[in-house]
Design an enzyme around this catalytic site. Structure first.
Site, PDB file in Angstrom:
ATOM      1  N   GLU A  92       1.076  -1.511  -0.489  1.00 23.83           N
ATOM      2  CA  GLU A  92      -0.054  -0.200   0.238  1.00 23.83           C
ATOM      3  C   GLU A  92       1.007   1.284   0.231  1.00 23.83           C
ATOM      4  O   GLU A  92       0.315   2.010   0.255  1.00 23.83           O
ATOM      5  CB  GLU A  92      -0.484  -0.249   1.152  1.00 23.83           C
ATOM      6  CG  GLU A  92      -0.452  -0.259   2.646  1.00 23.83           C
ATOM      7  CD  GLU A  92      -0.793   0.427   3.123  1.00 23.83           C
ATOM      8  OE1 GLU A  92      -1.916  -0.086   3.763  1.00 23.83           O
ATOM      9  OE2 GLU A  92      -1.125   1.355   3.448  1.00 23.83           O
ATOM     10  N   CYS A 132      -3.212  -4.466   3.667  1.00 25.16           N
ATOM     11  CA  CYS A 132      -2.131  -5.958   4.185  1.00 25.16           C
ATOM     12  C   CYS A 132      -2.302  -6.680   3.564  1.00 25.16           C
ATOM     13  O   CYS A 132      -0.912  -7.745   3.731  1.00 25.16           O
ATOM     14  CB  CYS A 132      -1.990  -5.184   5.856  1.00 25.16           C
ATOM     15  SG  CYS A 132      -1.819  -4.185   6.646  1.00 25.16           S
ATOM     16  N   HIS A 168      -1.119 -12.199  10.847  1.00 27.66           N
ATOM     17  CA  HIS A 168      -1.326 -10.560  10.535  1.00 27.66           C
ATOM     18  C   HIS A 168      -0.881  -9.625  11.911  1.00 27.66           C
ATOM     19  O   HIS A 168      -1.898 -10.767  12.668  1.00 27.66           O
ATOM     20  CB  HIS A 168      -2.137 -10.219   9.930  1.00 27.66           C
ATOM     21  CG  HIS A 168      -2.270  -8.641   9.934  1.00 27.66           C
ATOM     22  ND1 HIS A 168      -0.944  -8.058   9.150  1.00 27.66           N
ATOM     23  CD2 HIS A 168      -3.172  -7.372   9.713  1.00 27.66           C
ATOM     24  CE1 HIS A 168      -1.259  -6.933   8.960  1.00 27.66           C
ATOM     25  NE2 HIS A 168      -2.066  -6.190   9.996  1.00 27.66           N
TER      26      HIS A 168
END
Lengths: 359, 141, 384
Positions: free
Chosen positions: A92, A124, A247
């Protein structure tokens, strides 16, 4: 709202695929959370991690991807870069709004010109999105090798909670035939809904986030759903995996999600890097995986579940092959990158990250 | 805009691709069409390892236009293991003191923005950082 | 064929905010032509490096011929980085020797103050290898610092060993009305000076500034008997090149081209370096002065720094150098510098150097360098 009638399905290519090479990258600079707290809360606030990695002034997602990809190729045996048919960079924080990062990486690695090149964006999970695509690309037989990268130089608004964690780093994965793999990918499964927990509108420098909304309906819901569905379709459970990585936007979230899924600290601590490098966004789950591959033994199974705001999760099951222990010696270990460390202060960080008004 | 003059050098800039002389085996960087050692034509590509040593170095305080963001920065003459010397910036020095003879390794980094700082094309190039991961350097020898 | 310098001219070196490039050039040209009396130039060679970039002006040959009232003569610009002045002089000598013209005017001119700010650094950096040096943020000053750093590493001279060059240059500059700096400096000032590009400090680098200098050359056999000034002969000229980029040299501390150009000039003059009474080196940086002495054979390799003392290079020294302040004190107006050096040598040979006069100066050697002797051009001048 009614429950969906859709049934989860494991994504497995007709031709078995795996990770043929992998490589991590973490910049050497660190900004302690305490230093951010000193500036914004008089040192009184709690801090979500110990410190975060900060890119040097001449680093960006392209340069960091190049180093990670060089590491991946170094571990890939005798793969000729010209045989790689895709370079996909998930991020990103691409250096350009329009112009691919991936062509810069492909050029630097000697992968040009007969290749796909493209940049992926899904907050993400852009990196794992690229990995699933690479599985399909190689698994269909269209290509023998595809390079998937997740890398970010994330920015948080000065003083915002995100500034403590928004970090830089990531990893590169060369996906290829299972018979050459360091770890075979047993399958993947994605879980995606439209959930606006975090976003950055066009032309904006810093993202917005839904504060407490980023937790239950977003991070926990998607990771848990993806992991549970993955267990269901593969007939596995936490006990079948020696390692698990999720994550990792902060220390608390992945710890809580891992525990709630039935994993022990021993299973998830190897991949839990966020306390020492921060949230590397597109790189966060997959750099945890690279740290695991640095120590895993043949036969070990690994569960990885990414999360991207917006929102979705990709779950992967991997099984380490006997090629890994020798081959991983050929490039720096993730922990070696983490261990090299130069601490900077907030002023240096502000200058390097373009937070000072110069004109 | 000076897009083309950077673009045409991208292989050497990103990856230290030089030449090896087919006649005398001399390794050549930057690529030139005549071998500086034997004077014969040399056009065979050669990828340098990126390992070398600092021959000399200095810190630039008065940066030219386009480099002010990075100033003060360190520029060095780096003797590559394969023979040739290059001029390049040193990066990732942290608080490390540079010394002549210090082993360094190539990294691809952002050099500058071509033209406008915010809007211009990004120029990437080889730079060198203190050699890390001695484990790997030993293995490669 | 004997060629003589029949006239010289120069403007003070400094920041000429109120004057344009053509005006300062004309001032020097006019002075040189006035000295030459009846001799009129048939060709004009302009030495300049930066006008196209800093003043937006190329095509200086025609511009200056026109402005100086020389419309019709052949004219062009000669550029060889910092060695441009020597290159223009050499071009003029060649034109006369070849019989194309009988007289030629050489004017070196540089106008740095037409631009302000880092654009000037960029312009100076164009004299480096653009693709392999300047693109990495290297400047001429940083390049000299690389050589200085290596020199101290290889030969371990005392910490302030090179300081004598700028100190002596400043002492000499005090006696030159055209010098930019006309004040001697103390050693302690040198030792306290701020770093420009470590280990090179602000006194190790000559100041870039505006200036123009001119010489009028003529065939000796055409001299009118009533020439106002005593003629000075150009008895030797030598030019040589090295690699443009320093990193391409097998030994960056050997100023190979400087050595070659001196050998060629001395050979043409039919003398040895011991017969030279004074030497005007290209001291754009202190380290250049040391390396030039070594290249010339006056000092052994790694020993040039030992010459940075009054007994060696002072006005009464063994080999007087930078006799009118050198680049360090007179200033470095790039394209004009090589011509200033010649003008100053002529003053010494004519006995017109005022309080800086060297006793019995008969043979002078003048050398200008483009970069760290990437180009080197040496001239030997002699009085009858």
């Amino acid at each position: 709202m009614s429950e969906t009638h859709a049934k989860p399905r494991l994504l497995t290519p007709s031709r078995p695929v795996g990770i043929v090479g992998y490589g991590a990258y973490v910049p050497r600079y660190r900004l302690p959370a305490q230093e951010i707290s000193r500036v914004w809360t008089g040192g009184m606030g709690g801090t979500p991690i110990q410190e975060k990695s900060v890119p040097g002034p001449d680093e960006d997602t392209a340069t960091m991807s190049i180093e990670a990809a060089r590491n991946a190729l170094a571990r890939a045996g005798d793969v000729d870069p010209a045989e790689i048919r895709a370079v996909w960079v998930g991020s990103e924080s691409h250096p350009y709004a329009v112009k691919p990062t991936s062509t810069i990486v492909a050029e630097a690695l000697g992968i040009v010109p007969y290749t796909q090149a493209g940049d992926w964006e899904f907050a993400c999970k852009a990196g794992t999105e690229a990995m699933v695509a690479a599985m399909g690309f190689v698994g269909s037989g269209m290509a023998d090798y595809a390079l998937a990268i997740g890398m970010d130089t994330a920015q948080g608004r000065p003083g915002d909670a995100l500034e403590y964690t928004a970090a830089a780093g990531g990893a590169a994965y060369l996906i290829g035939p299972a018979e050459e793999a360091l770890a075979v990918i047993e399958g993947s499964l994605s879980y995606v809904t439209d959930t606006p927990d975090f976003w950055r509108r066009a032309y904006q420098k810093y993202p917005e986030h839904g504060q407490r909304f980023t937790g239950e309906p977003a991070y926990f819901k998607h990771i848990t759903s993806a992991a549970r569905a993955f267990f269901e379709v593969t007939g596995t459970g936490p006990q079948d995996y020696r390692f698990a990585v999720f994550h990792q936007p902060n220390t608390k979230f992945p710890t809580r999600v891992a525990t709630s899924l039935g994993f022990s600290r021993e299973q998830f601590e190897t991949g839990l890097l966020v306390p020492r490098i921060g949230n590397t966004y597109s790189g966060a789950a997959i750099i945890g995986l690279s740290a695991i591959l640095d120590v895993a033994e043949p036969g070990d199974r690994i569960l990885m579940v990414s999360f991207g705001s917006g929102a979705g999760s990709d779950a992967f099951g991997l099984r380490v092959t006997e090629r890994l222990p020798a081959r991983r010696q050929r490039a720096p270990f993730t922990q070696e990158y983490i261990a090299r460390r130069t601490e900077i202060d907030y002023a240096t960080y502000a200058r390097w990250r373009g937070k000072l008004v110069l004109k | 805009m000076e897009i083309s003059r950077h673009w045409r050098l991208k292989k050497q800039r990103y990856a230290l691709i030089g030449e090896v002389c087919p006649h005398c085996e001399a390794k050549i960087f930057p690529p030139r069409d005549v071998c500086p050692e034997c004077g014969d034509e040399a056009k065979t590509e050669f990828a340098f390892s990126g390992r070398g040593k600092v021959y000399s170095y200095t810190t630039v305080q008065n940066a030219p236009q386009g480099y002010a963001d990075a100033a003060p920065y360190t520029v060095a003459l780096v003797q590559l293991d394969e023979g040739p010397m290059v001029t390049a910036q040193l990066t990732d020095l942290g608080s490390q003191k540079v010394e002549i003879g210090m082993p360094v390794e190539m990294v691809t980094r952002r050099l500058r923005s071509e033209g406008d700082q915010e809007r211009g094309m990004l120029v990437y190039s080889y730079k060198f950082r203190p050699a890390e991961f001695q484990r790997l350097a030993v293995a490669a020898d | 064929m004997d060629i003589i310098i029949a006239g010289i001219g120069q403007t003070p070196v400094g920041e000429h905010w109120e004057l344009s490039l053509r005006e300062i050039a004309f001032h020097a040209m006019q002075e040189a032509m006035r000295e030459a009396g009846e001799l009129k130039p048939q060709a004009l060679y302009v030495s300049n490096v930066l006008a196209a970039q800093l003043s937006g002006q190329a095509h200086l040959g025609t511009l200056l011929a026109d402005f100086a009232g020389l419309r019709g003569v052949e004219a062009c610009t000669i550029e060889a980085g910092g060695a441009s002045g020597g290159a223009a002089l050499r071009a003029a000598l060649q034109a006369i020797q070849a019989g194309h013209v009988d007289t030629a005017l050489v004017v070196g001119v540089e106008k740095l103050t037409d631009k302000i700010g880092p654009a000037v650094e960029n312009a100076l950096a164009t004299t480096l290898d653009a693709d392999y040096e300047a693109v990495h943020g290297l400047t001429p000053t940083a390049q000299a610092a690389l050589l200085m750093q290596r020199y101290f590493h290889e030969f371990s001279p005392p910490e302030y060993a090179l300081g004598g060059f700028p100190l002596i240059a400043h002492a000499h500059g005090a006696g030159n009305p055209n010098a930019m700096f006309r004040k001697a400096i103390k050693e302690s000032l040198y030792q306290r000076a701020g770093m420009v590009s470590a280990p090179l400090n602000m006194f190790d680098a000559a100041p870039d500034a505006d200036g123009a200098a001119a010489v009028l050359l003529a065939r000796a056999d055409l001299l009118p008997p009533d020439l106002p000034k005593p003629p000075v002969r150009v008895v030797g000229s030598g030019a040589a090149t090295d690699t443009l980029a320093v990193h391409d040299r097998p030994d960056p501390l050997a100023f190979r081209a400087a050595r070659l150009s001196i050998e060629r000039a001395l050979h043409q003059a039919g003398i040895t370096r011991q017969q030279v009474d004074f030497f005007e080196p290209f001291d754009a940086f202190s380290i250049y002065a040391a390396l030039s002495l070594e290249a010339a054979g006056f000092a052994d390799r790694g020993q040039g720094w030992q010459w940075a003392q009054e007994e060696k290079i002072g006005l009464r020294g063994e080999l007087p150098m930078m006799t009118m302040g050198g680049l360090k004190a007179r200033g470095n107006p790039w394209g004009a510098t090589g011509v200033y050096q010649v003008v100053e040598a002529v003053l010494q040979l004519r006995g017109e150097a005022g309080e800086n006069q060297i006793p019995n100066a008969r043979v002078g050697m003048v050398q200008c360098l483009g970069g760290p002797a990437s180009t080197a051009i040496t001239h030997i001048l002699a009085r009858d």
